[in-house]
Design a protein around this motif. Structure first.
Motif, mmCIF file in Angstrom:
data_model
loop_
_atom_site.group_PDB
_atom_site.id
_atom_site.type_symbol
_atom_site.label_atom_id
_atom_site.label_comp_id
_atom_site.label_asym_id
_atom_site.label_seq_id
_atom_site.Cartn_x
_atom_site.Cartn_y
_atom_site.Cartn_z
ATOM 1 N N ASP A 109 56.507 -14.648 -23.191
ATOM 2 C CA ASP A 109 58.127 -15.348 -23.757
ATOM 3 C C ASP A 109 58.963 -16.065 -24.500
ATOM 4 N N GLN A 110 58.573 -15.735 -25.384
ATOM 5 C CA GLN A 110 59.404 -15.265 -27.210
ATOM 6 C C GLN A 110 60.336 -14.918 -27.347
ATOM 7 N N THR A 111 61.662 -15.307 -27.318
ATOM 8 C CA THR A 111 62.559 -14.231 -28.041
ATOM 9 C C THR A 111 62.556 -13.968 -29.025
ATOM 10 N N VAL A 112 62.999 -12.794 -29.458
ATOM 11 C CA VAL A 112 63.118 -12.723 -31.331
ATOM 12 C C VAL A 112 63.740 -12.199 -31.501
ATOM 13 N N HIS A 113 65.069 -11.571 -30.749
ATOM 14 C CA HIS A 113 66.751 -11.398 -30.895
ATOM 15 C C HIS A 113 67.233 -11.072 -29.947
ATOM 16 N N PHE A 114 68.943 -11.021 -30.573
ATOM 17 C CA PHE A 114 69.360 -10.774 -30.001
ATOM 18 C C PHE A 114 70.442 -9.542 -29.908
ATOM 19 N N SER A 115 71.266 -9.008 -29.343
ATOM 20 C CA SER A 115 71.688 -7.622 -29.873
ATOM 21 C C SER A 115 72.973 -7.877 -28.721
ATOM 22 N N THR A 196 70.174 -21.199 -39.682
ATOM 23 C CA THR A 196 70.600 -20.071 -39.802
ATOM 24 C C THR A 196 70.927 -18.898 -38.617
ATOM 25 N N PHE A 197 70.532 -19.373 -37.384
ATOM 26 C CA PHE A 197 71.184 -18.521 -36.294
ATOM 27 C C PHE A 197 72.846 -19.147 -36.268
ATOM 28 N N LEU A 198 72.950 -20.217 -36.478
ATOM 29 C CA LEU A 198 74.437 -19.891 -36.343
ATOM 30 C C LEU A 198 75.453 -19.651 -37.313
ATOM 31 N N GLN A 199 74.897 -18.543 -38.333
ATOM 32 C CA GLN A 199 75.026 -18.106 -39.383
ATOM 33 C C GLN A 199 75.197 -16.545 -38.823
ATOM 34 N N GLN A 200 73.713 -16.714 -38.356
ATOM 35 C CA GLN A 200 73.812 -14.780 -38.109
ATOM 36 C C GLN A 200 74.663 -14.782 -37.062
ATOM 37 N N PHE A 201 74.906 -15.319 -35.971
ATOM 38 C CA PHE A 201 74.855 -15.428 -34.249
ATOM 39 C C PHE A 201 75.992 -16.869 -34.263
ATOM 40 N N LYS A 202 76.838 -16.646 -35.018
ATOM 41 C CA LYS A 202 77.536 -17.579 -34.916
ATOM 42 C C LYS A 202 78.743 -17.550 -33.173
ATOM 43 N N GLU A 203 78.944 -16.211 -33.457
ATOM 44 C CA GLU A 203 79.641 -15.978 -32.487
ATOM 45 C C GLU A 203 79.075 -15.600 -30.761
ATOM 46 N N LEU A 204 78.227 -15.941 -31.079
ATOM 47 C CA LEU A 204 77.355 -15.860 -29.668
ATOM 48 C C LEU A 204 76.645 -17.160 -29.215
ATOM 49 N N ASN A 205 76.872 -18.319 -30.359
ATOM 50 C CA ASN A 205 76.497 -19.626 -29.516
ATOM 51 C C ASN A 205 76.989 -19.607 -28.589
ATOM 52 N N GLN A 206 78.066 -20.094 -27.774
ATOM 53 C CA GLN A 206 78.439 -19.979 -26.472
ATOM 54 C C GLN A 206 78.560 -18.971 -25.665
ATOM 55 N N ARG A 207 77.831 -18.116 -25.512
ATOM 56 C CA ARG A 207 77.561 -16.761 -24.730
ATOM 57 C C ARG A 207 75.583 -16.883 -24.779
ATOM 58 N N ILE A 208 75.013 -18.108 -25.737
ATOM 59 C CA ILE A 208 73.657 -17.419 -24.829
ATOM 60 C C ILE A 208 73.139 -18.612 -24.506
ATOM 61 N N PRO A 209 72.412 -18.787 -23.256
ATOM 62 C CA PRO A 209 71.786 -20.483 -22.931
ATOM 63 C C PRO A 209 71.118 -21.262 -23.906
ATOM 64 N N SER A 215 63.951 -21.106 -27.386
ATOM 65 C CA SER A 215 63.202 -19.781 -27.262
ATOM 66 C C SER A 215 62.610 -18.789 -28.749
ATOM 67 N N TYR A 216 63.958 -18.670 -28.896
ATOM 68 C CA TYR A 216 64.418 -18.092 -30.044
ATOM 69 C C TYR A 216 63.640 -18.881 -31.389
ATOM 70 N N LEU A 217 64.251 -19.727 -31.731
ATOM 71 C CA LEU A 217 63.915 -21.116 -32.695
ATOM 72 C C LEU A 217 62.121 -20.644 -32.706
ATOM 73 N N GLY A 218 61.795 -21.052 -31.464
ATOM 74 C CA GLY A 218 60.502 -21.753 -31.333
ATOM 75 C C GLY A 218 60.362 -23.095 -31.158
ATOM 76 N N ILE A 219 61.293 -23.782 -30.691
ATOM 77 C CA ILE A 219 61.045 -25.065 -30.217
ATOM 78 C C ILE A 219 61.868 -25.292 -28.991
ATOM 79 N N THR A 220 61.073 -26.719 -28.543
ATOM 80 C CA THR A 220 61.461 -26.724 -27.002
ATOM 81 C C THR A 220 63.207 -26.884 -26.568
#
Length: 234
Positions: A109-115, A196-209, A215-220
């Motif tokens: 159930d752990q998200t580890v990456h987005f493409s 760090t997520f915002l830096q790496q996936f800034k353009e995806l922040n509004q597209r990912i639930p 889950s990717y960050l390991g938090i609730t």
């Protein structure tokens, strides 16, 4: 199994997506649980695949002849939202390039990456060893991919002068991303990981639930909501 468009329209299908018009399109009816999903194998369009060539040329130089070799080896497909192109326990048999869309990679159930657009994706361990994958790849949006079979990757390396370098650079890139993710997960605070997520996936922040980001960050999701409120109120 191949159907023409009239056959498909007459069937009782709970979920159906059409792309293009016949006779150019081939429709494949796949079973996923109790839902029937259409995955479309699109006709070859070399001009539309120019972005693939441009991205590969960021890794290695290509001659005109080598560009055509690559175009002949890749196939364009469309994948419906919610479809898994790889399930854990199965063998990864393709390298994919995302022309359009968004995917999440997860283990259990752990998200580890987005493409997303203009990136390559596969389970390199499973692909290179042809052993069952620990990962699953799920489309978060209706997507368009270019794919090349494992067997044709060998042909690419043999027929393209710097093909083996391209393969090596992909492996190194994936390894680097994995190490950074593990490091961030264990050494950074949840707030630091989100930044760090915002830096790496800034353009995806509004597209990912948000629950997949959590889950990717390991938090609730609740913790993520508090972190977002604090950051955006600063």
């Amino acid at each position: 199994m191949i159907f023409n468009i009239n056959t498909l329209k007459s069937r009782s299908i709970s979920r159906l997506l059409f792309y293009g018009e016949p006779p150019l399109a081939f429709y494949f009816l796949l079973k996923k649980s109790s839902t029937e999903i259409i995955v479309l194998l699109l006709p070859k369009n070399d001009k539309a695949m120019e972005i693939l060539i441009e991205i590969i040329k960021k890794y290695i130089p290509l001659t005109t002849k080598e560009e055509q070799i690559i175009l002949d080896l890749f196939t364009e497909i469309s994948v419906a939202k919610g479809t898994h192109i790889l399930q854990s326990g199965t063998i990864c048999k393709h390298l994919y390039f995302v022309k359009k869309g968004l995917f999440r990679q997860y283990i259990d159930d752990q998200t580890v990456h987005f493409s997303s657009e203009n990136s390559f994706m596969c389970d390199l361990v499973s692909l290179s060893t042809q052993t069952p994958s620990l990962k699953s790849f799920e489309a978060l949006e209706n997507s368009v991919l270019y794919k090349i079979p494992y067997t044709d990757l060998y042909n690419l390396c043999q027929k393209v002068q710097y093909g083996e370098r391209f393969n090596r650079l992909l492996v190194e890139e994936a390894f680097h991303k994995t190490i950074l993710y593990i490091y961030d997960l264990h050494k950074q605070t949840p707030t630091e990981r989100y930044k760090t997520f915002l830096q790496q996936f800034k353009e995806l922040n509004q597209r990912i639930p948000q629950y997949y980001i959590a889950s990717y960050l390991g938090i609730t999701p609740q913790s993520l909501s508090r972190i977002r409120s604090k950051i955006f109120s600063e």
